[in-house]
Structure formats: C-alpha cells, structure tokens
Design an enzyme around this catalytic site. Structure first.
Site, PDB file in Angstrom:
ATOM      1  N   CYS A  94     -10.123   4.202   9.386  1.00  0.00           N
ATOM      2  CA  CYS A  94      -9.605   3.909   8.045  1.00  0.00           C
ATOM      3  C   CYS A  94      -8.807   2.608   8.054  1.00  0.00           C
ATOM      4  O   CYS A  94      -8.931   1.780   7.149  1.00  0.00           O
ATOM      5  CB  CYS A  94      -8.747   5.067   7.557  1.00  0.00           C
ATOM      6  SG  CYS A  94      -8.134   4.874   5.868  1.00  0.00           S
ATOM      7  N   ALA A 132       0.856  -1.179   0.000  1.00  0.00           N
ATOM      8  CA  ALA A 132       0.000   0.000   0.000  1.00  0.00           C
ATOM      9  C   ALA A 132       0.894   1.231   0.000  1.00  0.00           C
ATOM     10  O   ALA A 132       1.580   1.506   0.985  1.00  0.00           O
ATOM     11  CB  ALA A 132      -0.915  -0.007   1.220  1.00  0.00           C
ATOM     12  N   CYS A 190      -7.035  13.869   6.426  1.00  0.00           N
ATOM     13  CA  CYS A 190      -6.793  14.046   4.994  1.00  0.00           C
ATOM     14  C   CYS A 190      -7.994  14.615   4.255  1.00  0.00           C
ATOM     15  O   CYS A 190      -7.829  15.315   3.259  1.00  0.00           O
ATOM     16  CB  CYS A 190      -6.368  12.720   4.367  1.00  0.00           C
ATOM     17  SG  CYS A 190      -7.649  11.439   4.331  1.00  0.00           S
TER      18      CYS A 190
END
Length: 363
Positions: free
Chosen positions: A101, A6, A198
């Site tokens: 998340c 990732a 974010c």
C-alpha cells in the site's frame, strides 16, 4: 510548501497534519477511500480506512481549520494491494499488504496526484525520520520511538518519493503525540491504533481467502512425507505457523510442529520441528533503493518482519537480485515477505524475499 496531509482518521496523521501546519506549510487534508464498499472494511478500535475513519479525519481537519477532501483510490487499492495479496497467498507466499500500500498507493498514486495538482509534498503520520545528507540525498532513518518505528514498511520508497515526503512524527514518542492531540482538542486523541489487515473485515485471513480462492484441497505431511491430515487450502497456512494445525497425531519426540514449507501447486504443507525453521541466507527480488544501490559487499543489518528483530548480515546486489547472508540466523522467514536493509539507523532499501536457505541442524 503546499502539502497534502494524508489523514487516515487516527491520532498520528491528525497530529502530523497539525505539525505541518505549524511549520508554515499550506496544508490540505486528504482521506483515502480505499474500498468500493467501505462497510466491508474494519471499523471501531481495529479499523482503518472505514466510514468511521473518514468522519474522524474530517472532524480533525475542521478542528485544524484546513481544507479537507476524500480521494477515491478504491480501484487502485483493489488492483495493486488486494488482488496482489490474494495472488501471493495463492502462490504459497506470505505478502505484507502495508508495504504494498505504501509503495503503490500512499507514495505513488497519491503523490502522483498531489504533484499533478501543484502540491509539493505529502505528509503522513508514519514514525520515521528524514535527513539531508552532505551530497543532498534525502536519507530515511529509524524513528526516535523504536517501539513505534515504521521505517520497515517505508523501505519501499525511492529517492524521488522521499524528496516529496514529510514525516513530522519521526522524532516523537507515541505518548507525547497523544498528549499533543488532547491539548489541540482533537477527538482522536484517545482513539486506539488500527491493527492487522484493513480489508479483512473480521480479522479471519484464512476465511477471507477461502471466499476468494475457494477450496483447494491438499495434505499436511511431515518431513518424511507421511500424511498427517487433509486441508481445504494451503493459503490458510504460513511458514512458521504453530497454532491451528490440528494434526491430531503427536510428533515422535512429543514437541510442537511448525509449518516448514508450502507447495502451492500440489497444496502440500510440510511441518516439522522448530529448529528446522532457522534460516541463514536468503535471496530477494525486485529491490527498491532509497538512494543509490549498494556496490560490492555491504555489512549491514536487515529486518524481516514489521516488528521483528534486526539481524546482522552481509548483502550483495546482482542486478535485480539481492543476496543476503545472515550472521544472526532468523526463524520462520517466508517467501513473499520483505527484507529491509539498514546501515545503522539509515534505511538502504528493500527487496521481496524469493527463497530462503535453511540452516542445517547442528549435531
């Protein structure tokens, strides 16, 4: 192993992908597109998951000579992280979207897709360590670099997820990781770390929430119920907040006041002195265990913020409820935050704080 790396576009995930490659794994780089409109997310030095980050991740993958793909997770991210964030603040709680998340996107949706495509594991740039216990259980421990340790935001991972995870940076310090990136010729070697949330483009959480939730007027009161001012939304406040209260009228003792309680239905925000923030017990819900749930009373330590101190504690589990007695009282703990449980350096698991017990003042 076939490994999905990732790649966020930062230095940590790039070096993690490189180390997975050095370990002999068949590595494919994947960047997660988390916004339906990437330009609405942060960019530059404070960025995360932006177009700029996607381009940085692609360049790092090219430098490493590994395949690279962008996976669109924007719908899942909006449903599981952004909408949850808004709902939690509307309910007077203070969520941590990074834990959410990790739980719902990076180590659930991504891992599920990776396994379905025939991959064996997902590697990330998180700072945490994995060890195999004598009984074959995969344990997660704090990172060597305690200043960068991210085991708190990974405390939501289950044994099944840990068994398919790789954290190549867990035994390293950040300065060495940056030096390694430079030696490998990765352009992200000097890229600043991302910060804050974010999906809040300008860092103004209260303003962003106001756009989503609209005006919800209420009052700021002291502990006696005296109205000190009106406000446009309780979601602009968090437990323990001192700055930005704009009370106008000083306290009788002249000392600063802090947010002690948020009542979302009436919109009442209660403020008071710092000592009233002290918490000596809490109850958690929705526990997630990295291995087997603790039995009986566990003498442990708990962490209550992403970069907070450890507190000595006793923990008992009652079905889907976790009861924690703090031997070292904590200050300003809010419902919605996570309590992450440690046995030494090993992460036992986590729960969402549902309520706290405020310590009675001495004297």
């Amino acid at each position: 192993m076939r490994v999905v790396a990732a790649m966020s576009g930062g230095v940590d995930s790039a070096v993690a992908a490189a180390r997975a490659l050095d370990a002999g794994h068949d590595v494919t780089g994947v960047h997660l597109a988390l916004s339906r409109n990437p330009r609405s997310y942060r960019s530059g030095a404070r960025g995360c998951c932006s177009i700029e980050d996607s381009n940085d991740a692609r360049r790092a993958a090219d430098a490493l000579g590994i395949p690279f793909f962008v996976w669109d997770m924007s719908e899942e991210f909006a449903d599981e992280v952004v909408d949850d964030f808004v709902a939690e603040y509307a309910a007077g709680r203070t969520p941590n979207p990074c834990l959410r998340c990790n739980e719902k996107i990076k180590f659930a949706a991504v891992l599920d897709r990776a396994l379905a495509l025939g991959f064996d594991a997902v590697a990330t740039g998180h700072y945490a360590q994995l060890r195999t216990a004598a009984d074959g259980t995969i344990e997660m421990h704090r990172a060597t670099d305690h200043g960068k340790d991210q085991s708190y935001v990974l405390g939501v991972l289950t044994q099944e997820q840990l068994a398919h995870s790789l954290f190549p940076l867990g035994g390293s310090v950040k300065t060495d990781v940056r030096a390694e990136a430079a030696e490998r010729g990765l352009q992200v070697a000097t890229k600043p770390d991302s910060h804050d949330i974010c999906f809040v483009a300008d860092g103004d959480n209260a303003g962003w929430l106001a756009e989503k939730l609209g005006p919800r007027p209420g009052s700021v009161v002291d502990e006696q119920g005296t109205v000190l001012r009106e406000h446009d939304g309780a979601y602009a406040f968090t437990i323990g907040q001192r700055r930005g209260l704009r009370l106008g009228v000083p306290a009788d003792d002249g000392k600063p006041r802090f947010v002690l309680d948020i009542e979302p239905v009436s919109g009442t925000v209660t403020v008071g002195p710092r000592e009233r923030l002290q918490v000596d017990a809490l109850e958690g819900i929705r526990p997630l265990w990295c291995g087997t749930a603790p039995a009986g009373t566990l003498e442990c330590t708990v962490q209550l913020r992403a970069h907070g101190d450890e507190h000595r504690a006793s923990l008992t589990v009652d079905g889907d409820r976790v009861h924690v007695t703090l031997h070292d009282p904590a200050s300003g703990i809010a419902p919605g935050q996570a309590v992450v449980v440690y046995d030494g350096t090993r992460v036992v698991g986590s729960a969402t704080i549902a309520r706290t017990h405020r310590r009675e003042p001495v004297g």
